[in-house]
Design an enzyme around this catalytic site. Structure first.
Site, PDB file in Angstrom:
ATOM      1  N   LEU A 206       0.862  -1.047  -0.225  1.00 40.54           N
ATOM      2  CA  LEU A 206      -0.105   0.026  -0.036  1.00 40.54           C
ATOM      3  C   LEU A 206       0.842   1.284   0.170  1.00 40.54           C
ATOM      4  CD1 LEU A 206      -2.571  -0.988   2.717  1.00 40.54           C
ATOM      5  CD2 LEU A 206      -3.146  -0.682   0.452  1.00 40.54           C
ATOM      6  N   HIS A 207       0.602   2.142  -1.032  1.00 40.34           N
ATOM      7  CA  HIS A 207       1.604   3.274  -0.890  1.00 40.34           C
ATOM      8  C   HIS A 207       0.755   4.598  -1.436  1.00 40.34           C
ATOM      9  CE1 HIS A 207       2.304   2.287  -5.125  1.00 40.34           C
ATOM     10  NE2 HIS A 207       2.738   3.412  -5.157  1.00 40.34           N
TER      11      HIS A 207
END
Ligand code: UD1
Length: 365
Positions: A206-207
């Site tokens: 996740l980013h």
């Protein structure tokens, strides 16, 4: 004398796209000399140098050392430094890949200097202009001379936007060149065992700012992952942007194995073995499709619809219930197929077309 072709790399997802272009140029197109520019957007060793080492990318001819900053700072500083470099080098073409800030910055500079600009991974659209990448994609495609597309839907989108047919070239997916070239080396590693993951596991990344920069959204996603981790061990290589936010929130993530960002080979090793990949990455949506691994995309949209229509991807949205529902659906694996031209030969097709174009424009040879 050979044609000078500047290749721009900036951030982690660029390196696996640049590597096959350079290797193919060196092996099969001696009439084109690659000149590699690293803008320095990603600078941590495990976000940059590891990829150069593992993918045997030569040392950049120049590192512009732009580093972190706001979008305007990154884009503006890259433009200023790249303009100076380009004036000195006077190349025949500039090749940009993907949708990061440097893609836009360098294509703008090259177009204004009258240098041929080729965009690899053109035509992808999420239709969500709150994503910085969508702005980069739209603007880069608008000013590039050659638009190399990864899939027929991307070519079709460019036609809808009025791009002349002769600029659109369907070449396939450049990332998959690297994936196929490195799959064997990656499978020889023992990453899962070294992490103590002896049986089934899921892989998380996740980013995206739209996920991690909004505490409410991020908390809901992490609660869903926490629930999933009760039945399936999850391993989560954490991007630096996400690390800062995770540390600031009070979440119980005891069941989720958080680790530092991995190198390309280690990540490919885990992806290929995972029961499911839960992610907001663009590249992983494509890599899972190529590997036939179920993917749950934690986003409201994707600019890579072919991974859903033909591949193993499912769009979850960003709510807790959306992630849980898509994860449940992924228990029934989709029978995906590998899209056309995701075959490991994309770099060769690009270089051949680029060489033919340069020759047709007037010979410097
Ligand atoms: C960038 C790209 C995104 C891509 C992602 C992959 C843009 C607009 N975004 O997002 O499309 O999916 O890379 O990672 O270009 N940081 C470090 N070390 C590094 C790099 C970054 O600590 O080597 C930290 C910095 O604090 C920085 C933050 O991470 O401010 C975000 O980095 P940045 O390059 O601005 O954007 P990404 O979120 O990585």
């Amino acid at each position: 004398m050979a044609y000078k072709v500047v290749l721009v790399a900036a951030a982690r997802p660029n390196f696996m796209k640049i590597a096959p272009l350079i290797h193919s140029m060196r092996a099969h197109f001696p009439q084109m000399t690659p000149i590699l520019v690293h803008t320095g957007q990603h600078y941590d060793p495990n976000m940059s140098q590891t990829f150069f080492d593992q993918l045997e990318i030569p040392k950049p001819d120049i590192n512009l050392e732009i580093g972190k900053g706001t979008h305007a700072q990154q884009t503006g500083q890259t433009m200023i430094a790249f303009e100076q470099f380009l004036s000195e080098v006077c190349p025949d073409a500039v090749v940009v890949v993907g949708d990061v800030n440097a893609t836009l910055a360098c294509s703008l500079v090259a177009a204004k200097q009258g240098v041929l600009v080729a965009h690899v991974e053109a035509g992808l659209r999420s239709f969500d202009r709150t994503m910085p990448e969508e702005i980069n994609r739209l603007a880069t495609d608008a000013i590039s001379d050659i638009l190399y597309t990864p899939s027929p839907d991307a070519s079709e989108q460019l036609r809808k936007e009025g791009v002349p047919e002769e600029r659109i070239v369907f070449v396939g997916n450049i990332m998959i060149d690297t994936l196929f070239a490195q799959r064997e080396r990656a499978s020889a590693l023992t990453v899962a065992q070294d992490l103590g993951l002896t049986a089934r596991f899921g892989l998380v990344t996740l980013h995206r700012p739209s996920n991690v920069d909004h505490p409410e959204t991020f908390t809901g996603i992490m609660e869903a992952l926490s629930q999933i981790s009760q039945e399936l061990p999850l391993v989560f290589p954490v991007h630096p942007r996400t690390e800062k936010i995770l540390n600031a929130l009070d979440l119980d993530l005891s069941q989720i194995r958080r680790i530092s960002p991995l190198g390309y080979l280690e990540m490919l090793n885990l992806t290929a073995q995972a029961q499911v990949v839960l992610t907001d990455s663009g590249g992983l949506q494509e890599e899972t499709t190529a590997l036939g691994v179920p993917c749950v995309t934690i986003r409201e949209n994707t600019e890579r619809p072919i991974t859903i229509t033909e591949g193993t991807n499912r769009l979850a949205g960003t709510s807790k219930i959306g992630v849980l529902t898509a994860y449940q659906a992924a228990q029934q694996p989709k029978q995906g197929r590998i899209p056309q031209f995701w075959d490991g030969q994309t770099a060769r097709r690009i270089n051949q077309h680029l060489f033919d174009t340069l020759q047709a424009r007037g010979s410097r040879l």
